[in-house]
Design an enzyme around this catalytic site. Structure first.
Site, mmCIF file in Angstrom:
data_model
loop_
_atom_site.group_PDB
_atom_site.id
_atom_site.type_symbol
_atom_site.label_atom_id
_atom_site.label_comp_id
_atom_site.label_asym_id
_atom_site.label_seq_id
_atom_site.Cartn_x
_atom_site.Cartn_y
_atom_site.Cartn_z
ATOM 1 N N SER A 120 0.856 -1.179 0.000
ATOM 2 C CA SER A 120 0.000 0.000 0.000
ATOM 3 C C SER A 120 0.901 1.241 0.000
ATOM 4 C CB SER A 120 -0.880 -0.017 1.252
ATOM 5 O OG SER A 120 -1.599 1.170 1.306
ATOM 6 N N GLY A 121 0.626 2.125 -0.938
ATOM 7 C CA GLY A 121 1.418 3.354 -1.027
ATOM 8 C C GLY A 121 2.626 3.218 -1.928
ATOM 9 N N THR A 166 -1.716 2.579 -8.029
ATOM 10 C CA THR A 166 -2.795 3.310 -8.692
ATOM 11 C C THR A 166 -2.215 4.349 -9.653
ATOM 12 O OG1 THR A 166 -4.130 2.964 -6.747
ATOM 13 C CG2 THR A 166 -4.890 4.654 -8.253
ATOM 14 N N ASN A 180 -1.017 5.585 3.136
ATOM 15 C CA ASN A 180 -1.240 6.251 1.849
ATOM 16 C C ASN A 180 -2.418 7.204 1.967
ATOM 17 O OD1 ASN A 180 -1.562 6.965 -0.784
ATOM 18 N ND2 ASN A 180 -1.887 4.892 -1.559
ATOM 19 N N SER A 205 -5.351 5.907 -0.523
ATOM 20 C CA SER A 205 -5.246 4.455 -0.607
ATOM 21 C C SER A 205 -6.507 3.856 -1.231
ATOM 22 C CB SER A 205 -5.053 3.895 0.798
ATOM 23 O OG SER A 205 -4.897 2.514 0.723
ATOM 24 N N SER A 206 -6.292 2.959 -2.196
ATOM 25 C CA SER A 206 -7.444 2.294 -2.822
ATOM 26 C C SER A 206 -7.990 1.285 -1.826
ATOM 27 C CB SER A 206 -7.011 1.568 -4.092
ATOM 28 O OG SER A 206 -6.171 2.384 -4.852
ATOM 29 N N GLY A 260 -2.356 -3.412 -2.028
ATOM 30 C CA GLY A 260 -1.128 -4.158 -1.753
ATOM 31 C C GLY A 260 -1.151 -4.944 -0.465
ATOM 32 N N GLU A 292 -0.690 -6.065 3.155
ATOM 33 C CA GLU A 292 -0.845 -5.205 4.337
ATOM 34 C C GLU A 292 -0.411 -5.936 5.605
ATOM 35 O OE1 GLU A 292 -4.826 -3.656 4.414
ATOM 36 O OE2 GLU A 292 -4.332 -2.125 2.920
HETATM 37 N N1 LIG Z 1 5.266 7.877 -10.138
HETATM 38 C C1 LIG Z 1 4.984 8.654 -9.125
HETATM 39 N N2 LIG Z 1 5.439 9.927 -9.117
HETATM 40 C C2 LIG Z 1 5.180 10.733 -8.102
HETATM 41 N N3 LIG Z 1 4.479 10.362 -7.024
HETATM 42 C C3 LIG Z 1 3.994 9.108 -6.962
HETATM 43 C C4 LIG Z 1 4.216 8.197 -8.022
HETATM 44 N N4 LIG Z 1 3.622 7.034 -7.710
HETATM 45 C C5 LIG Z 1 3.044 7.225 -6.495
HETATM 46 N N5 LIG Z 1 3.262 8.461 -6.052
HETATM 47 C C6 LIG Z 1 2.788 9.032 -4.783
HETATM 48 O O1 LIG Z 1 2.500 7.977 -3.923
HETATM 49 C C7 LIG Z 1 1.157 8.047 -3.445
HETATM 50 C C8 LIG Z 1 0.589 6.668 -3.275
HETATM 51 O O2 LIG Z 1 0.493 6.059 -4.510
HETATM 52 P P1 LIG Z 1 -0.717 5.109 -4.909
HETATM 53 O O3 LIG Z 1 -1.967 5.658 -4.393
HETATM 54 O O4 LIG Z 1 -0.594 4.837 -6.304
HETATM 55 O O5 LIG Z 1 -0.329 3.873 -4.060
HETATM 56 P P2 LIG Z 1 -1.001 2.456 -4.141
HETATM 57 O O6 LIG Z 1 0.065 1.488 -4.387
HETATM 58 O O7 LIG Z 1 -2.098 2.471 -5.037
HETATM 59 O O8 LIG Z 1 -1.515 2.248 -2.666
HETATM 60 P P3 LIG Z 1 -2.789 1.510 -2.146
HETATM 61 O O9 LIG Z 1 -2.514 0.067 -2.234
HETATM 62 O O10 LIG Z 1 -2.942 1.958 -0.797
HETATM 63 O O11 LIG Z 1 -3.871 1.930 -3.025
HETATM 64 C C9 LIG Z 1 0.447 8.856 -4.461
HETATM 65 O O12 LIG Z 1 -0.617 9.552 -3.883
HETATM 66 C C10 LIG Z 1 1.507 9.803 -4.965
HETATM 67 O O13 LIG Z 1 1.588 10.937 -4.115
HETATM 68 MG MG LIG Z 2 -4.105 2.366 -4.949
#
Ligand SMILES: Nc1ncnc2c1ncn2[C@@H]1O[C@H](COP(=O)(O)OP(=O)(O)OP(=O)(O)O)[C@@H](O)[C@H]1O
Ligand SMILES: [Mg+2]
Length: 1106
Positions: free
Chosen positions: A106-107, A111, A156, A159-160, A418, A420
């Protein structure tokens, strides 16, 4: 060049396959080094590792998109666009369905990565009004789903809290057609609230959705509870911050998060997150997707209902029976909810505070305790929200779905939450981690295990690489007989007392000796003390680490209960959307079928998802979270190392290094590249393997780059493959040019031939036409010339003939004269001198004799009127003939006269006299010829009335007839009887039969008649006579010719003087008042035969006759 440097830069190689030395430290160092250079993407072969920078980087610009579009995967710097491009090109050009698996904690940036992939594909696919609309709808689904499905967590801020699998569908050209979003915690199957065993069964609801619809395994527990420092789903904060005052008033909401119980009554403003702006963006996105304003309002109303349910407070009271009951503390919120959804507040209150239990076919209403009431309320809020989320996904799918019948290629993008590991892990974490375990299994199977097995199968020389196979963990969870999920189901469905204690006891018994399962009891049995593992907990050694799960809530969440009274109350609401979310609330549709538990549904969903993913060509993006504090560009080696380990990146590198980057069956390989060799192109008659060998031998690749398996060709490095692909592209371009040239040539030839044929036809027709015209003109000219020539010749001939004839005639005449002269001279001495006269007299006499004899025989008829006479046969006889004709006629008349009687002679004499008087003088004469002169027309002897007149006439009567006398004064006529005797002319009155006027014939001076065919007679009298004093008489006689003739004859006999008769149109009369000039005018026939006399002054009279 820059890309190559990056790939081969020893300190920060772009592809970890080239790592030297191959160790965890080197791998970590490389990642850190690259990260410090803001190169967040690194390859292991075709797997992309992405390290979250936590700050925006300038590497997603349109220029970058252009740079990576149709790029050579290994010729450019590692980038997520490169894998997106590779997948897209493979889908478009090789017709292979693709899936992009994005995994990580997660994070870690999953997404964001999925959004980057989508936006890249949207940018490089072709443009057009329809395609752009589809792309926009697909991209705009993200803000809507994120608003309702994402929340701030400790790890996050966005977070999704649901798993998303999106199939983007393309046509054969690679243009997006639409898509399907599957909302899953990998779960495309329904997850209805369940109902527990009888007798309570009737209190719970039935599956709300048909099996095909999606339902969420959204983290719905977050609706009613979330830990401090986290937030509920974004939509609630966005609505309160971004909704206009009017909207909030309509939804009966206050713009204050601290007012709402489900938002933990705490202010929760996130730094860097503008909820109001996000709300507006979400509304815009909904409009683009195609939500109607009514749908948006309904959606927000149901959202508001969920929020407000958290503020419904219950308090305890006691019933008369002493049993505890609950009641609504503050009815306002309940009333507002009821107003929003169109439901009677009392119905809702009853549903919240009591429930119906069926005991032996009887429904009994039992009161709920406060805790039961709160349980029901929260279950209702969770259910409403999760079903609303499903409705939302379905609604988006309706807009973006592709019309059936189109042939599609699919690119699936999986963004699943992801792995957890929390302090306190519950049922949700268990489910999430199971899903991640399965994804890891795919990765292992497809990249590590299967690959190695394939080398052995294909007979390629291979040294096995050790890796951790997580099937044992998957089996521990999902085994259908003795898996944890199966045990949980068994516990849920088991009659009798069911609680988590019995469940954990069972697990401890079954998995006592399992390597990957631990609990207090199993450790105790092994005499191991671990204070980090409390009672009612079990621990699983996941591929990503050890996770301790607390079984509290497992059974409840697996059952997912919702009181039937609540779903019935929701169904009874007038709010269309809310009502549609609870179809099982319809009392007409009871179903006693036990719906599957959350766990078993989830397991089935995971299996379906895995099957789907296996059917596609996988592309991996492995996201790594560099620190726990969301700090920009901070790299925590320990944290990253842990992820590197559990993601199996080292094994991945090892297999990749030892193995071959590409493999394919000989047949499709040869089919794809056979154009690169003249020997294999266009047809190869030998076996596919031989063809491949011949082909690659001709291309002269180093032998270590290639390996020939039993059925497949293996190519070691991607560079060789890219080289191959590049050559193919060049060759295809050449072939395409050749085909185009051939086709153009063929087309031009065809066109030329056609044009030539047409031209020949046209010129033939034209020449024909021109020649015909020329011929016609020539013919006309020739005919003209011929005519002139013939005319000239004919005229010349005619002239000659005429001359000849004249000559001939002249010659004949001359010769005749000459002959005559000769003959006469010759014979003259033989004739006497009067012979000629005697001969001619003889001939004359003979001719006359013959003529007269002929006349004798052919005399004309004796009829007097027949004047025919034969013509003279010779000219010299014509005078004689004429004379004879007259003689014969007179003789004929004499003969006729001789045979007449005296009476007939008298009559004819009368007629003769009339003829002498009138012939050719008066028109009436011709008519009188046929009428015999009777004389007596009155019948004096027969009619006694005329005795006196008879006496007057005695034996001297010549003629008697009725006449009209014209009155000399006024011109009118009166009837009179006229008697002509040998001495007198008497006029008598016809009525009295008395003589009115007696004239002696000697008194008559003369008579006048007109030239016309009238019967008017003017009788001029002598002035000296007695009657003459009265003037001349104007009479109209029907037998005028006879009357005048007889008058003339009688006068001649009496006086020996002829009657002076004037036949003219004008004559003068003497009337008593003087002379009157009478003019007779012939006019058209009138009504009477009598002449009409008109006096014109005293000396003129005009008489109109017919
Ligand atoms: N390529 C990137 N460039 C800049 N910032 C990023 C990038 N990827 C992720 N981030 C930062 O990281 C944060 C978390 O990313 P994201 O929401 O995609 O995580 P996730 O893997 O989907 O987590 P979760 O499993 O909780 O949904 C985003 O809000 C963004 O601020
Ligand atoms: Mg996500």
């Amino acid at each position: 060049m820059e890309a190559t440097t990056s790939l081969l830069d020893a300190a920060a190689v772009g592809d970890l396959v080239m790592l030297d030395p191959l160790s965890e430290e080197a791998l970590l160092r490389t990642l850190q080094e690259r990260f410090s250079r803001e190169e967040i993407y690194t390859y292991i072969g075709e797997v992309v590792i992405s390290v979250n920078p936590y700050k925006p980087l300038p590497i997603y610009t349109p220029e970058k998109v252009e740079e990576y579009h149709n790029c050579n995967f290994f010729a450019v710097k590692p980038h997520i666009y490169a894998i997106a491009d590779d997948a897209y090109c493979s889908l478009r050009d090789r017709d292979r369905d693709q899936c992009i698996l994005i995994t990580g904690e997660s994070g870690a940036g999953k997404t964001e990565a999925s959004k980057l992939v989508m936006s890249y594909v949207a940018a490089v696919s072709s443009k057009g009004e329809e395609v752009d609309k589809v792309k926009e709808q697909l991209l705009q689904s993200n803000p809507v789903l994120e608003a309702f499905g994402n929340a701030k967590t400790i790890r996050n801020d966005n977070s999704s809290r649901f798993g998303k699998y999106m199939d983007v569908e393309f046509d054969f050209k690679g243009d997006p057609l639409g898509g399907v979003i599957t909302n899953c915690q990998c779960c495309p199957l329904p997850s209805p609230p369940r109902w527990s065993q009888p007798p309570l069964s009737c209190s719970y609801t039935h599956p709300p959705f048909p099996p095909q619809t999606l339902t969420d395994l959204l983290e719905k527990s977050r609706i009613v509870r979330h830990v401090k420092g986290e937030r509920n789903f974004h939509i609630f904060y966005q609505l309160l911050a971004g909704g206009s005052a009017q909207l909030l008033q309509k939804l009966k909401l206050r713009p204050d998060c601290s007012y709402y119980g489900y938002l933990n009554r705490e202010k929760s403003v996130l730094p860097g997150m503008d909820d109001a702006a996000n709300f507006r963006a979400m509304q815009d996105a909904m409009a683009i997707i195609g939500f109607t304003p009514t749908e948006v309002t309904a959606l927000l109303e149901v959202t508001a209902v969920v929020l407000k349910l958290g503020n419904v407070e219950l308090s305890s009271c006691f019933q008369a029976s002493g049993m505890e009951a609950s009641s609504i503390t503050e009815p306002r919120e309940l009333q507002e909810i009821s107003q929003l959804i169109g439901l009677d507040p009392s119905t809702l209150e009853q549903a919240l505070c009591s429930r119906t239990v069926k005991v032996r076919d009887e429904s009994v209403l039992t009161a709920l305790s406060v805790s039961q009431g709160y349980y029901g309320r929260d279950a209702l809020a969770k259910n409403i929200y999760s079903r609303l989320f499903d409705w939302l996904v379905n609604r988006i799918n309706t807009s973006i779905k592709v019309k059936p019948g189109k042939q599609r290629k699919v690119m699936g993008v999986l963004d699943i939450y992801g792995f957890e590991i929390f302090q306190d892990n519950g049922f949700e974490q268990f489910i999430i981690n199971y899903c991640n375990e399965k994804l890891q299994q795919i990765f292992i199977l497809m990249t590590l295990k299967e690959e190695q097995e394939e080398y052995v199968r294909e007979g390629i020389k291979w040294t096995p690489v050790e890796f951790f196979d997580n099937s044992i963990i998957c089996d521990l969870i999902e085994n259908s007989k003795v898996g944890i999920l199966a045990m949980l189901d068994e516990e849920c469905l088991r009659p009798g007392t069911v609680n988590e204690d019995t469940f954990i006891t069972k697990l401890n018994q079954i998995f006592a000796s399992h390597k990957r399962y631990e609990s207090k009891e199993t450790l105790n049995a092994k005499h191991v003390t671990d204070i980090s593992l409390p009672l009612r907990c079990f621990r699983i050694h996941h591929y990503a680490g050890k996770v301790t799960y607390n079984v509290t809530g497992f059974i409840e969440k697996n059952n997912d209960l919702l009181f039937r009274d609540l779903s019935q109350a929701m169904w009874a609401a007038r709010h269309t959307l809310l009502r549609s979310l609870f179809p099982e609330g319809d009392p007409q549709r009871p179903s006693l079928k036990l719906p599957p538990t959350t766990g078993s549904q989830f397991k089935a969903s995971v299996a379906t998802l895995m099957k789907n993913l296996y059917s596609k060509n996988p592309n991996y993006i492995r996201c790594i979270k560099p620190n726990d504090t969301k700090t920009a560009m901070l790299f925590t080696p320990d944290l990253v190392l842990a992820q590197v380990r559990y993601l199996g990146l080292m094994e991945n590198v090892r297999v990749r290094r030892a193995g071959y980057a590409f493999r394919q069956l000989y047949q499709p390989f040869l089919k794809r590249y056979k154009m690169l060799s003249r020997r294999t192109w266009p047809h190869w008659t030998g076996s596919d393997r031989e063809g491949t060998e011949v082909l690659l031998a001709e291309l002269k690749f180093p032998s270590e780059e290639l390996a020939y398996g039993h059925t497949k060709i293996f190519i070691r490095s991607p560079r060789t493959l890219f080289d191959l692909e590049k050559r193919r592209q060049q060759r295809v371009a050449e072939l395409a040019t050749l085909i185009q040239a051939m086709f153009r040539g063929w087309r031009c030839r065809k066109q030329y031939q056609l044009m030539r044929k047409s031209q020949i036809l046209i010129s033939a027709w034209f020449r024909g036409h021109a020649q015909r015209n020329r011929y016609k003109q020539m013919k006309r000219s020739v005919l003209l010339l011929q005519a002139y020539a013939r005319g000239w010749k004919s005229r010349r001939l005619l002239r000659e003939l005429k001359v000849q004839r004249r000559r001939h005639l002249a010659a004949s005449t001359i010769s005749a004269y000459w002959k005559g002269y000769q003959t006469r001279r010759t014979y003259r001495r033989y004739f006497r001198s009067d012979a000629r006269t005697r001969l001619s007299n003889f001939i004359y006499r003979r001719m006359v004799q013959k003529y007269l004899m002929g006349l004798q025989k052919n005399l004309p008829p004796m009829a007097v009127l027949d004047r025919t006479w034969p013509p003279a046969p010779y000219k010299f006889l014509s005078d004689a003939n004429q004379e004879l004709k007259g003689i014969f006629y007179r003789w004929k008349c004499k003969k006729y006269r001789e045979q007449l009687s005296p009476q007939q002679r008298a009559v004819l004499q009368d007629k003769l006299c009339a003829s002498e008087l009138f012939k050719d003088k008066k028109a009436l004469y011709a008519q009188s010829l046929q009428q015999p002169f009777r004389g007596e027309y009155l019948g004096l002897t027969q009619n006694r009335k005329y005795q006196k007149l008879q006496a007057v006439a005695k034996d001297k009567l010549v003629m008697a007839e009725a006449v009209q006398k014209v009155n000399r004064a006024n011109g009118k006529t009166v009837p009179r009887l006229l008697l002509l005797t040998t001495e007198h002319l008497v006029l008598a009155d016809p009525k009295a039969a008395q003589p009115k006027m007696v004239l002696s014939l000697s008194d008559i001076r003369g008579a006048s008649v007109s030239r016309f065919s009238d019967g008017l007679l003017a009788l001029h009298l002598k002035e000296t006579s007695t009657a003459g004093g009265k003037g001349d008489l104007l009479l109209v006689s029907p037998h005028l010719i006879e009357l005048v003739t007889r008058l003339h004859q009688t006068l001649m006999d009496a006086t020996a003087q002829a009657l002076p008769l004037s036949i003219a149109d004008q004559f003068s009369t003497r009337f008593p008042k003087g002379d009157v000039a009478v003019t007779v005018v012939e006019s058209a026939k009138g009504s009477s035969d009598v002449p009409v006399c008109k006096k014109r002054g005293s000396h003129k009279m005009e008489i109109l006759v017919h």
